[in-house]
Scaffold this active site. Structure first.
Site, PDB file in Angstrom:
ATOM      1  CD1 TRP A  74       8.431   0.134 -13.795  1.00 21.23           C
ATOM      2  CD2 TRP A  74       9.341  -0.245 -11.790  1.00 21.23           C
ATOM      3  NE1 TRP A  74       8.241   1.248 -13.028  1.00 21.23           N
ATOM      4  CE2 TRP A  74       8.789   1.070 -11.805  1.00 21.23           C
ATOM      5  CE3 TRP A  74       9.959  -0.681 -10.643  1.00 21.23           C
ATOM      6  CZ2 TRP A  74       8.847   1.916 -10.700  1.00 21.23           C
ATOM      7  CZ3 TRP A  74      10.012   0.160  -9.545  1.00 21.23           C
ATOM      8  CH2 TRP A  74       9.466   1.441  -9.583  1.00 21.23           C
ATOM      9  CG  ASN A 100      10.122  -8.701  -9.921  1.00 20.98           C
ATOM     10  OD1 ASN A 100      10.677  -7.593  -9.854  1.00 20.98           O
ATOM     11  ND2 ASN A 100       8.897  -8.914  -9.517  1.00 20.98           N
ATOM     12  N   GLY A 101      13.584  -8.154  -9.124  1.00 20.57           N
ATOM     13  CA  GLY A 101      14.242  -7.898  -7.843  1.00 20.57           C
ATOM     14  C   GLY A 101      15.567  -7.212  -8.047  1.00 20.57           C
ATOM     15  CE  LYS A 603      -2.727  -1.996  -7.636  1.00 19.09           C
ATOM     16  NZ  LYS A 603      -3.479  -0.795  -7.185  1.00 19.09           N
TER      17      LYS A 603
HETATM   18  C1  AGP Z   1      -1.683   4.319  -4.363  1.00 17.20           C
HETATM   19  O1  AGP Z   1      -2.589   4.828  -5.334  1.00 17.20           O
HETATM   20  C2  AGP Z   1      -0.315   4.038  -4.938  1.00 17.20           C
HETATM   21  N1  AGP Z   1      -0.380   3.183  -6.053  1.00 17.20           N
HETATM   22  C3  AGP Z   1       0.682   3.623  -3.885  1.00 17.20           C
HETATM   23  O2  AGP Z   1       0.819   4.712  -2.996  1.00 17.20           O
HETATM   24  C4  AGP Z   1       0.334   2.353  -3.046  1.00 17.20           C
HETATM   25  O3  AGP Z   1      -0.739   2.634  -2.187  1.00 17.20           O
HETATM   26  C5  AGP Z   1       1.562   2.002  -2.196  1.00 17.20           C
HETATM   27  O4  AGP Z   1       2.620   1.694  -3.069  1.00 17.20           O
HETATM   28  C6  AGP Z   1       1.304   0.824  -1.250  1.00 17.20           C
HETATM   29  O5  AGP Z   1       0.994  -0.330  -1.986  1.00 17.20           O
HETATM   30  P1  AGP Z   1       0.387  -1.607  -1.195  1.00 17.20           P
HETATM   31  O6  AGP Z   1      -0.918  -1.179  -0.616  1.00 17.20           O
HETATM   32  O7  AGP Z   1       0.260  -2.656  -2.241  1.00 17.20           O
HETATM   33  O8  AGP Z   1       1.385  -1.964  -0.125  1.00 17.20           O
END
Ligand code: AGP
Length: 608
Positions: A74, A100-101, A603
């Site tokens: 990504w 990754n990072g 995600k």
């Molecule tokens: C929510 O639908 C999004 N994918 C995003 O806002 C997500 O909630 C946010 O990145 C936080 O992720 P986490 O709960 O894994 O920390």
């Protein structure tokens, strides 16, 4: 975020790596590649785009070898092109790495290496790192990696192989999750459990600063200084099927429909009906410590920040403790007033969100006790907080968070109940809340059974250019969540507001193309929300009402009405959000959007 998978053992590696990358697709990526040591040296295959592009390359000539690494990228440094795809190799093309990072001092290291005659084929920080390892290589890949990592700043999950050491994978972790899969005479490295489950359930989680040395005979964990650390072997509970779609069109739809079960899995074992309280021993907070708390800060990002806002209403209403909710990305760089009488709650589905992790670390530095409400077992936040509650919602694969959100709100209710019963909530009030919590799975199912009705409603608004979501009190955060769901998967611009705020600007947006979704359960402010509906209707806006009863008055005001079951006022967002999740899903599907992997989103945002 990027996905990492590596294999060493008796079997052909390439097929295992590609299948592993498929299991990691849900993390969001824009290129993929593998490296295999094939007896004549390193064989690298990589391609921009989805995994199918790489598979086309491999179709005619799969690399042969029983050790290899694979990566889905990504993009952070450098565009998502084939040259920038991982794996990358050192100057002599004998060492390969996947990463990754972010290596934060890659620029200065690149200049130093260029002065030594190194030439680079990509714009990535990762290629700089493997050139540095090559520079330090004197016959031991493990030592060359350890030496190089002492020179770099930043966050990484890494795996290296070398044609000069065809039986060794060297992995290292700092800030990006990595785990070792312990198979029968074969060993794996991966960024999460999903690529391992078809091979083994036994895993070892690496912590920051640790390295794993995998060979055909076993594995060893060390850090950059010492040569061995003993770590426990954990068993993964999730079945692979749990990660598959299970017959649903998308992971997101599956996860929306899992909510009766996932919510109950969050509550299971925590409700003490007789005492009218909850059991939350995982918080590692004694009753005395809870009584001594003088304030709470809840920090999170995105959807998790919305559940945090609901937690604020719950904790202040029930436990009478002052609560502040902070975006983690803001909290980590502010100079927050936090001390040992402050409880800092980090909420994170993935347990790897960089901003939330940094906020937790900052809070700990200042002496606060920290707890985590996290879904992914063994994730970094879960292992760094002083205590917490696992959501047990099961893997959430769709990038748009759904079941994790409702489980987060349920977990916050458990915390608020425990704290409140130690202060001023009566046993009868506690039992009443427990009764409503126990009824929630059935109530959610009642709403899910109306999915066709919501799909038909969504059909009417597929072309809307904008949307407003309005709620009051504890349903204002639910309105924010409904807006986020719609915007992140359908790309329609949507905003959430406190319903009363409409008069201070947003009402200028109202026209006949504008759907305005009102969350109006029959609570203390119900009549005020009805007045807000009137204001929208009078300006030609399209009113969608989520209420407990579509009575004559609501039918007069709303263009569409959906009745949901009655529950405890503070728990109502768990129900009002369900139609909004489905509404966003159906609109996005009708607009032909990639619901599970929306454009530009990942995600788990494990970088800043
Ligand atoms: C929510 O639908 C999004 N994918 C995003 O806002 C997500 O909630 C946010 O990145 C936080 O992720 P986490 O709960 O894994 O920390």
């Amino acid at each position: 975020m990027c996905g990492i998978v590596g294999y060493v053992g008796p079997r052909e590696a390439a097929g295992i790596l590609v299948e592993g990358l498929r299991r990691l697709e849900y993390r969001g990526y824009d290129s993929a590649g593998i490296a295999v040591v094939n007896g004549n040296g390193l064989e690298i295959r990589k391609a921009a785009g989805k995994l199918s592009s790489l598979e086309q390359q491999l179709a005619n000539a799969m690399p042969h070898g029983t050790i290899g690494i694979g990566h889905t990228r990504w993009a952070t440094h450098g565009a998502p092109t084939t040259p920038n795809a991982h794996p990358h190799t050192d100057q002599n093309e004998r060492i390969a790495v996947i990463h990754n990072g972010i290596i934060e001092n890659a620029g200065s290291i690149r200049k130093m290496l260029e002065q030594r005659g190194h030439s680079f084929h990509s714009d990535t920080d990762t290629e700089v790192l493997v050139h540095l390892v090559g520079e330090f290589y004197q016959g031991s890949l493990e030592e060359a990696v350890a030496t190089a990592l002492r020179e770099v700043d930043g966050a990484y999950g890494l795996a290296f192989i070398s044609e000069d050491e065809p039986d060794v994978i060297v992995a290292a972790r700092k800030g990006s999750p990595l785990l070792v899969g312990v198979g029968e005479g074969e060993y794996f490295i991966a960024s999460d459990a999903s690529p391992l489950l078809e091979h083994t359930r036994s895993v070892v989680y690496l912590d920051d600063g640790e390295m794993a040395i995998l060979t055909r005979d076993g594995y060893r964990i060390r850090n950059l200084e010492t040569d061995r650390i003993e770590k426990p072997v954990n068993q993964i509970e999730w079945d692979l099927a749990a990660v598959e779609r299970g017959g649903y069109a998308h992971f997101m739809l599956k996860e929306i429909f899992e909510q009766p079960e996932s919510l109950w899995n969050t509550l299971r074992g925590h409700l003490l009906e007789d005492e009218g309280t909850s059991r939350v021993t995982g918080l590692n907070l004694s009753d005395e410590q809870i009584k001594q708390l003088d304030r709470i800060v809840i920090t999170a990002c995105g959807t998790s920040w919305h559940s945090a806002l609901i937690g604020e209403y719950m904790l202040e209403e029930l436990a009478r403790i002052p609560v502040e909710v902070e975006y983690a990305s803001e909290f980590r760089y502010r100079n927050p007033v936090v001390d040992e009488r402050t409880l800092v709650i980090g909420i994170s589905q993935s347990g790897e969100t960089a901003d939330t992790l940094a906020a937790i670390r900052e809070a700990k530095l200042r002496g606060a006790r920290t707890i985590g409400l996290v879904n992914v077992v063994g994730s970094t936040i879960a292992r760094e907080v002083d205590g917490g509650i696992y959501l047990h919602a099961g893997p959430e694969v769709g990038v748009a968070s759904t079941k994790a959100f409702t489980s987060q709100v349920a977990a916050l209710a458990l915390v608020a109940l425990r704290f409140a019963r130690l202060r001023n909530l009566s046993i009868l009030q506690g039992r009443d809340l427990i009764k409503h919590l126990q009824e929630l799975p059935a109530h959610i199912q009642t709403i899910l059974d109306k999915a066709p009705e919501i799909e038909a409603l969504a059909e009417r608004f597929v072309r809307a250019p904008n949307a407003l979501f309005l709620g009051r009190g504890v349903n204002f955060p639910a309105a924010l969540e409904g807006a986020l769901k719609l915007k992140e998967i359908s790309y329609i611009h949507a905003e959430g507001y406190p319903a009363a705020e409409m008069k201070h600007g947003p009402i200028a947006l109202i026209d006949e193309m504008m759907p305005v979704v009102f969350l109006a359960p029959n609570d203390a402010v119900y009549q005020k929300v009805l007045s807000n509906m009137e204001e929208v209707r009078a300006r030609g806006g399209k009113v969608i009402a989520i209420v407990n009863e579509c009575d004559a008055e609501v039918e007069r005001l709303a263009n569409a009405c959906m009745a949901i079951p009655v529950t405890h006022e503070l728990l109502s967002p768990i129900l009002t959000v369900i139609p909004l999740q489905l509404f966003a899903y159906y609109v996005a599907v009708r607009r032909g959007c990639n619901v599970d992997q929306p454009r530009n989103l990942a995600k788990s945002v494990t970088v800043e």
